[in-house]
Design an enzyme around this catalytic site. Structure first.
Site, PDB file in Angstrom:
ATOM      1  N   ASP A 254      36.001  30.742  12.758  1.00  0.00           N
ATOM      2  CA  ASP A 254      37.263  31.413  12.430  1.00  0.00           C
ATOM      3  C   ASP A 254      38.149  30.399  11.716  1.00  0.00           C
ATOM      4  OD1 ASP A 254      38.615  34.211  13.599  1.00  0.00           O
ATOM      5  OD2 ASP A 254      40.085  32.725  12.954  1.00  0.00           O
ATOM      6  N   SER A 255      39.106  30.921  10.936  1.00  0.00           N
ATOM      7  CA  SER A 255      39.994  29.999  10.218  1.00  0.00           C
ATOM      8  C   SER A 255      41.223  29.641  11.040  1.00  0.00           C
ATOM      9  CB  SER A 255      40.428  30.633   8.893  1.00  0.00           C
ATOM     10  OG  SER A 255      41.061  31.865   9.147  1.00  0.00           O
ATOM     11  N   ALA A 283      35.009  31.686   6.444  1.00  0.00           N
ATOM     12  CA  ALA A 283      33.767  32.390   6.793  1.00  0.00           C
ATOM     13  C   ALA A 283      32.715  32.282   5.686  1.00  0.00           C
ATOM     14  CB  ALA A 283      34.087  33.851   7.081  1.00  0.00           C
ATOM     15  N   ASP A 303      32.841  40.346  11.734  1.00  0.00           N
ATOM     16  CA  ASP A 303      33.954  41.278  12.004  1.00  0.00           C
ATOM     17  C   ASP A 303      35.204  40.784  11.277  1.00  0.00           C
ATOM     18  OD1 ASP A 303      35.677  43.149  13.113  1.00  0.00           O
ATOM     19  OD2 ASP A 303      35.863  42.084  15.028  1.00  0.00           O
ATOM     20  N   CYS A 343      37.446  47.042   9.386  1.00  0.00           N
ATOM     21  CA  CYS A 343      38.595  47.711  10.020  1.00  0.00           C
ATOM     22  C   CYS A 343      39.590  48.201   8.972  1.00  0.00           C
ATOM     23  CB  CYS A 343      39.262  46.783  11.029  1.00  0.00           C
ATOM     24  SG  CYS A 343      39.904  45.270  10.296  1.00  0.00           S
TER      25      CYS A 343
HETATM   26  N1  SAH Z   1      35.811  39.556  16.106  1.00  0.00           N
HETATM   27  C1  SAH Z   1      37.139  39.419  16.679  1.00  0.00           C
HETATM   28  C2  SAH Z   1      38.233  39.967  15.803  1.00  0.00           C
HETATM   29  C3  SAH Z   1      38.286  39.404  14.407  1.00  0.00           C
HETATM   30  S1  SAH Z   1      39.826  39.595  13.661  1.00  0.00           S
HETATM   31  C4  SAH Z   1      37.141  40.029  18.069  1.00  0.00           C
HETATM   32  O1  SAH Z   1      36.137  40.576  18.514  1.00  0.00           O
HETATM   33  O2  SAH Z   1      38.178  39.964  18.733  1.00  0.00           O
HETATM   34  C5  SAH Z   1      39.637  38.724  12.178  1.00  0.00           C
HETATM   35  C6  SAH Z   1      39.677  37.222  12.317  1.00  0.00           C
HETATM   36  O3  SAH Z   1      39.361  36.695  11.020  1.00  0.00           O
HETATM   37  C7  SAH Z   1      40.961  36.561  12.720  1.00  0.00           C
HETATM   38  O4  SAH Z   1      40.757  35.823  13.884  1.00  0.00           O
HETATM   39  C8  SAH Z   1      41.318  35.617  11.557  1.00  0.00           C
HETATM   40  O5  SAH Z   1      41.848  34.375  11.999  1.00  0.00           O
HETATM   41  C9  SAH Z   1      39.992  35.422  10.905  1.00  0.00           C
HETATM   42  N2  SAH Z   1      39.986  35.079   9.485  1.00  0.00           N
HETATM   43  C10 SAH Z   1      40.738  35.587   8.493  1.00  0.00           C
HETATM   44  N3  SAH Z   1      40.369  35.052   7.300  1.00  0.00           N
HETATM   45  C11 SAH Z   1      39.338  34.205   7.547  1.00  0.00           C
HETATM   46  C12 SAH Z   1      38.505  33.395   6.738  1.00  0.00           C
HETATM   47  N4  SAH Z   1      38.664  33.365   5.411  1.00  0.00           N
HETATM   48  N5  SAH Z   1      37.529  32.675   7.306  1.00  0.00           N
HETATM   49  C13 SAH Z   1      37.359  32.710   8.660  1.00  0.00           C
HETATM   50  N6  SAH Z   1      38.115  33.459   9.473  1.00  0.00           N
HETATM   51  C14 SAH Z   1      39.096  34.204   8.928  1.00  0.00           C
END
Ligand code: SAH
Length: 399
Positions: A254-255, A283, A303, A343
């Site tokens: 995650d970022s 990601a 996700d 989503c």
């Molecule tokens: N899978 C999680 C929900 C994900 S929400 C669960 O089950 O609860 C989306 C997530 O993507 C957030 O935590 C956000 O910090 C992350 N995110 C957003 N842009 C990103 C990127 N470029 N690389 C990695 N993570 C990222």
């Protein structure tokens, strides 16, 4: 029916434009309303009586003369009184459904139109509630809504998470604060036999993604005995569920540093920290790096946040989902599984499935779709608002 009809301001649907509303749709758009000086002068969010121009009443709801969705039905009963008792009724019905669905009080208690509460989201974390009003109408109704929640649940603390994206469209400011009790740091979320930590004040959305509950269980089951890669892991929902279900190793990306800190804490609480690695990275970059390093996983769960925040981003967003699927599919071990979610409510299930299929093909992989799923049942969908089924997910096995 209330004894006396309340004297709500009157708003009229244009002749011939009442069909959808009369057939059960919960909204009336601005161009379907007689937007005369009186209507325009109404305070955004006012509770009004909606009528046809021939005087036939259609129901009571909230009105915002400055929003595209001008009117949202609260009730088809023209004599209804919108007060604490009304909201206690709607919230009580929503609560009864959740109590039937779940053993523990951790769920989305109110899911807007589908629960007869347009614009309202309430997430319940045991004795703590996170409340979000997404429309001027619901913003104005918050006092009786909060009073009804107090009567029903007597929560220890209530956090207002009025920072949803829809608020700007309704001319509303962002407003996040604790309006009852105190919040000292993260709070516990129980999901099945697991305990997660969520930050209701600063976390994303209302602090926890209850919508993925069933999908986490599905993915965890597939990860038993293998390695799982959790891309966009947030506070560790998929990763920790999989580790607890017997995955041998979990790598999660995650970022957000804050999200990863909570995830690491939750892993310790659940006794699986030794099998979890948390990586702060983009990601796309991290998946490319893992591929270059020749890493393969029995399950890859992806996700992402919404790629299509408005309709104009549809083409680029679908491209993004396709690229994600391509990168992720390459990382799936032969015979392993790919879980991909979207989503974005602007993306319909069919184009999403096509984007995923295309990505998998471009990764040089073949396989089969095992399930197409959505949000858990505490996120019900209004039958005439299929677009409110915002969460789409696909599970494939790849050869
Ligand atoms: N899978 C999680 C929900 C994900 S929400 C669960 O089950 O609860 C989306 C997530 O993507 C957030 O935590 C956000 O910090 C992350 N995110 C957003 N842009 C990103 C990127 N470029 N690389 C990695 N993570 C990222």
């Amino acid at each position: 029916m209330s004894a006396a009809s309340p004297d709500y301001p009157r708003v009229f649907v244009l002749p011939g434009r009442d069909k959808r509303a009369a057939h059960g749709h919960p909204w009336v758009y601005a161009n379907e309303v007689r937007m005369d000086a009186e209507a325009k002068a109404l305070t955004p969010g006012s509770v009004v009586l909606l009528l046809r121009t021939d005087g036939k009443p259609l129901g009571v709801g909230t009105f915002n003369p400055h929003a595209l969705i001008a009117f949202r039905f609260l009730s088809r009963d023209p004599a209804i009184r919108i007060d604490g008792a009304f909201f206690a009724g709607r919230l009580g019905r929503a609560l009864a459904l959740r109590e039937q669905l779940f053993d523990a009080p951790f769920y989305r208690l109110a899911h807007a139109e589908a629960d007869g509460l347009p614009g309202l989201i309430v997430d319940r974390f045991g004795p703590v509630l996170a409340v979000q009003a997404g429309t001027a109408g619901m913003d104005g109704c918050l006092p009786p809504v909060l009073a009804a929640l107090d009567t029903l649940l007597a929560p220890d603390a209530v956090v207002l998470r009025n920072d949803g994206r829809g608020r700007a469209l309704e001319g509303l400011e962002s407003d996040v604060r604790v309006i009852k009790g105190r919040l000292d740091g993260p709070i516990e979320v129980k999901e099945g036999s697991l305990t997660f930590l969520a930050d209701l004040g600063e976390g994303q959305k209302t602090g926890w993604f209850f919508d993925q509950r069933d999908n986490r269980a599905r993915v965890a089951r597939l990860a038993k005995g293998g390695r799982l890669l959790d891309v966009y892991c947030y506070a560790g929902g998929f990763a920790i569920s999989a580790a607890a279900a017997g995955a041998t190793e979990v790598v999660a990306v995650d970022s957000s540093e804050k999200a990863l800190e909570l995830a690491a804490l939750s892993a310790r609480v659940n006794g699986v920290a030794g099998r979890c690695t948390w990586r702060r990275a983009d990601a796309f970059d991290e998946m490319a790096r893992l591929d270059a390093a020749g890493e393969r996983f029995e399950v890859v769960a992806v996700d992402p946040p919404a790629f299509v925040k408005s309709r104009k981003d549809l083409a680029s967003g679908l491209k993004g989902y396709g690229k994600l699927a391509r990168l992720a599919a390459r990382l799936v071990a032969p015979g392993g599984f790919l879980f991909m979610a979207s989503c974005s409510h602007n993306v319909e299930p069919a184009p999403f499935a096509e984007a995923v299929a295309d990505g998998v093909h471009r990764a040089g992989r073949e396989g089969r779709v095992l399930a197409t799923t959505g949000a858990a049942a505490d996120h019900p969908v209004h039958p005439q608002l299929p677009e409110s089924a915002y969460l789409k997910a696909i599970i494939l096995q790849l050869d």
